[in-house]
Design an enzyme around this catalytic site. Structure first.
Site, PDB file in Angstrom:
ATOM      1  N   ARG A   1      19.797  26.597  14.042  1.00  0.00           N
ATOM      2  CA  ARG A   1      19.724  27.398  12.659  1.00  0.00           C
ATOM      3  C   ARG A   1      19.225  28.348  12.006  1.00  0.00           C
ATOM      4  O   ARG A   1      19.813  29.167  10.864  1.00  0.00           O
ATOM      5  CB  ARG A   1      19.132  25.878  11.614  1.00  0.00           C
ATOM      6  CG  ARG A   1      19.608  25.744   9.973  1.00  0.00           C
ATOM      7  CD  ARG A   1      18.472  25.079   9.111  1.00  0.00           C
ATOM      8  NE  ARG A   1      16.986  25.574   9.234  1.00  0.00           N
ATOM      9  CZ  ARG A   1      16.221  24.393   9.755  1.00  0.00           C
ATOM     10  NH1 ARG A   1      16.588  23.498  10.785  1.00  0.00           N
ATOM     11  NH2 ARG A   1      14.703  24.825   9.395  1.00  0.00           N
TER      12      ARG A   1
ATOM     13  N   TYR B   1      35.139  35.245  -9.595  1.00  0.00           N
ATOM     14  CA  TYR B   1      34.332  34.244  -8.744  1.00  0.00           C
ATOM     15  C   TYR B   1      34.281  32.855 -10.227  1.00  0.00           C
ATOM     16  O   TYR B   1      32.763  33.009 -10.330  1.00  0.00           O
ATOM     17  CB  TYR B   1      35.270  33.816  -8.066  1.00  0.00           C
ATOM     18  CG  TYR B   1      35.045  32.934  -6.805  1.00  0.00           C
ATOM     19  CD1 TYR B   1      36.182  32.439  -6.576  1.00  0.00           C
ATOM     20  CD2 TYR B   1      33.984  31.809  -6.101  1.00  0.00           C
ATOM     21  CE1 TYR B   1      37.001  31.357  -5.908  1.00  0.00           C
ATOM     22  CE2 TYR B   1      34.605  30.667  -5.369  1.00  0.00           C
ATOM     23  CZ  TYR B   1      36.375  30.871  -5.238  1.00  0.00           C
ATOM     24  OH  TYR B   1      36.584  29.514  -4.941  1.00  0.00           O
TER      25      TYR B   1
ATOM     26  N   ASP C   1      31.659  41.580  -4.109  1.00  0.00           N
ATOM     27  CA  ASP C   1      32.492  40.658  -3.744  1.00  0.00           C
ATOM     28  C   ASP C   1      33.693  41.696  -3.107  1.00  0.00           C
ATOM     29  O   ASP C   1      34.300  41.585  -4.372  1.00  0.00           O
ATOM     30  CB  ASP C   1      32.242  39.162  -4.612  1.00  0.00           C
ATOM     31  CG  ASP C   1      33.740  38.272  -4.426  1.00  0.00           C
ATOM     32  OD1 ASP C   1      34.218  38.879  -3.110  1.00  0.00           O
ATOM     33  OD2 ASP C   1      33.556  37.310  -3.840  1.00  0.00           O
TER      34      ASP C   1
ATOM     35  N   LYS D   1      39.037  33.821   3.728  1.00  0.00           N
ATOM     36  CA  LYS D   1      40.566  34.468   3.290  1.00  0.00           C
ATOM     37  C   LYS D   1      41.503  35.412   4.264  1.00  0.00           C
ATOM     38  O   LYS D   1      41.778  34.388   5.445  1.00  0.00           O
ATOM     39  CB  LYS D   1      40.299  34.552   1.844  1.00  0.00           C
ATOM     40  CG  LYS D   1      40.184  34.247   1.197  1.00  0.00           C
ATOM     41  CD  LYS D   1      40.190  33.017   0.930  1.00  0.00           C
ATOM     42  CE  LYS D   1      39.228  32.093  -0.307  1.00  0.00           C
ATOM     43  NZ  LYS D   1      38.926  32.113  -1.317  1.00  0.00           N
TER      44      LYS D   1
HETATM   45  C1  LIG Z   1      37.044  31.664  -2.202  1.00  0.00           C
HETATM   46  C2  LIG Z   1      36.334  32.892  -2.860  1.00  0.00           C
HETATM   47  C3  LIG Z   1      35.083  33.325  -2.796  1.00  0.00           C
HETATM   48  C4  LIG Z   1      34.066  31.129  -2.219  1.00  0.00           C
HETATM   49  O1  LIG Z   1      34.384  31.370  -0.822  1.00  0.00           O
HETATM   50  P1  LIG Z   1      34.549  29.653   0.005  1.00  0.00           P
HETATM   51  O2  LIG Z   1      34.592  30.669   1.267  1.00  0.00           O
HETATM   52  O3  LIG Z   1      35.449  29.327  -0.633  1.00  0.00           O
HETATM   53  O4  LIG Z   1      33.263  29.387  -0.107  1.00  0.00           O
HETATM   54  C5  LIG Z   1      34.266  33.753  -3.229  1.00  0.00           C
HETATM   55  N1  LIG Z   1      35.024  34.586  -4.031  1.00  0.00           N
HETATM   56  C6  LIG Z   1      36.427  35.220  -3.811  1.00  0.00           C
HETATM   57  C7  LIG Z   1      36.469  36.688  -4.853  1.00  0.00           C
HETATM   58  C8  LIG Z   1      36.794  33.713  -3.233  1.00  0.00           C
HETATM   59  O5  LIG Z   1      37.823  34.311  -3.723  1.00  0.00           O
END
Ligand SMILES: *Cc1c(COP(=O)(O)O)cnc(C)c1O
Length: 388
Positions: free
Chosen positions: A55, A108, A180, A205
């Site tokens: 961890r 998001y 983000d 992504k």
């Molecule tokens: C997909 C996404 C998230 C969340 O990410 P996960 O890996 O699905 O937890 C956060 N911000 C944006 C802009 C995203 O596209």
């Protein structure tokens, strides 16, 4: 300093590994053992770098973190089991009861959910401001405001935040600015160079890029990342060594995929903009996008996500989806397979039509993500599905 694609292949990894393997090993262990009393003593006196427990850190995960830090131009990085885990742990690590944060309205959905529903239970208040309304952002500042959180580009309209303007508003007041950057990736945009304090990505992504894993990363200065790292020790949410390996593997080809997706995204957006059945296309690479100039100034490419509005009702939208042969229907983006989602029925099914329209989620709204297929094939698929 080597260039971006070279760094994506080599950065963060040891040149020579166990058994002379060219790849970074998957250190699939949850615990690390001591050999003898000298070993224990050296560790306790901090004379020896020694992993202790899964961890707290893992060599495969650390190689992935180093690679991501180099690509983002960050001094430190910390990985999590998902993007949401990265965001929630960061906010919990940096905020305390009595603090206030500001977040933009098209962040998001789950980030907004966490800040407006979970954080208030811990005495942390959040104000939601309109994306790109810089006056409203400034007016929302209170003496106890600690964090400004935003995204750029955003989902689904791909709004672009003017990062210089935002840092000028918040940084002189000692407010930490978090962005983000999932939709941009470090290939297209480097927010730290504009003064943003912390960058977050869902590596699920583009960065991992194969629709086969979940991961999240936070990047920034070592002192802020260390605060988050100490908190991760308690919270968990660590990324598994095998998943770290898959992420490293994905990152090696990430610049190639991203360049292809930038090109295809632009071509698909231009094709759709010229199609008579399409009411509106949202893509920062189009001159018609309201933030095109800002996007051009701070991004080197505009990604593979294109949002568009077909002139049709729900039934027409679903028929269009069913006619597609190449695209898969589903959420997410940034993987090698082309994906398409229909927000009205897939993400906002629990809203009334009125509520949806207030949020700009119309019956014919589609968000597609190109994969690594040839742009001509992607366009042909859209063309045949748009024929009545
Ligand atoms: C997909 C996404 C998230 C969340 O990410 P996960 O890996 O699905 O937890 C956060 N911000 C944006 C802009 C995203 O596209």
């Amino acid at each position: 300093m080597k260039r971006f694609s070279t760094l994506a292949v080599h950065a963060g990894e040891e040149r020579f590994n166990h058994y002379n393997a060219i790849t970074t090993p998957i250190v699939q262990t949850s615990t690390y053992i001591f050999r003898d009393r000298e070993h224990i003593k050296a560790f306790a006196e901090k004379r020896l770098a020694h992993h202790e427990y899964g961890r707290y850190g893992n060599p495969t995960q650390e190689a992935a973190e180093r690679k991501l830090a180099v690509l983002e131009g960050a001094r430190d990085a910390i990985l999590f089991a998902s993007g949401m885990n990265a965001i929630c742990t960061t906010l919990l690590a940096l905020l305390r009861s009595g603090d206030h944060m500001i977040i933009t309205d098209d962040a998001y959905k789950k980030t907004l959910d966490f800040t407006t529903n979970a954080l208030p239970r811990f005495g942390i208040e959040a104000t939601i401001v309109k994306m790109c309304d810089y006056g409203e952002m400034e007016a929302a500042i209170r003496p106890n405001t600690r964090i400004f959180f935003s995204e750029s580009p955003t989902n689904p309209y791909l709004n672009i935040m003017d990062m210089e303007r935002v840092t000028k508003i918040f940084k002189p007041r000692g407010i930490t600015v978090i962005s983000d950057s999932t939709f941009a990736t470090p290939f297209n945009q480097r927010p730290l160079e504009f003064g943003i304090d912390l960058v977050v990505h869902s590596c699920t992504k583009y960065l991992a890029g194969h629709n086969d894993l979940l991961a999240g990363v936070v990047l920034g200065s070592p002192d802020m990342i260390e605060t988050i790292r100490l908190f991760r020790r308690t919270m968990g949410g660590v990324i598994d060594p095998l998943v770290s390996y898959l992420l490293i593997r994905g990152l090696k080809t990430f610049p190639l995929r991203m360049a292809q997706m930038n090109r295809s995204g632009q071509r698909v957006a231009e094709f759709l903009e010229g199609h008579p059945r399409i009411k509106r296309v949202h893509y920062p690479g189009l001159k018609s996008h309201p933030h095109h100039e800002t996007a051009k100034a701070q991004m080197s490419g505009f990604g593979g996500v294109v949002t568009f509005d077909i002139d049709c009702d729900i039934d027409g939208a679903l028929s269009f989806l069913e006619r597609l042969q190449l695209f898969y229907i589903g959420p997410s983006f940034g993987g090698v397979e082309a994906l398409i989602t229909h927000p009205a029925t897939i993400s906002y099914y629990d809203c009334t039509r009125e509520e949806r329209y207030r949020l700009g989620i119309t019956d014919g709204l589609m968000r597609l993500a190109v994969g690594c297929e040839d742009a001509e094939d992607i366009i042909e698929d859209l063309e045949q599905a748009l024929r009545d």
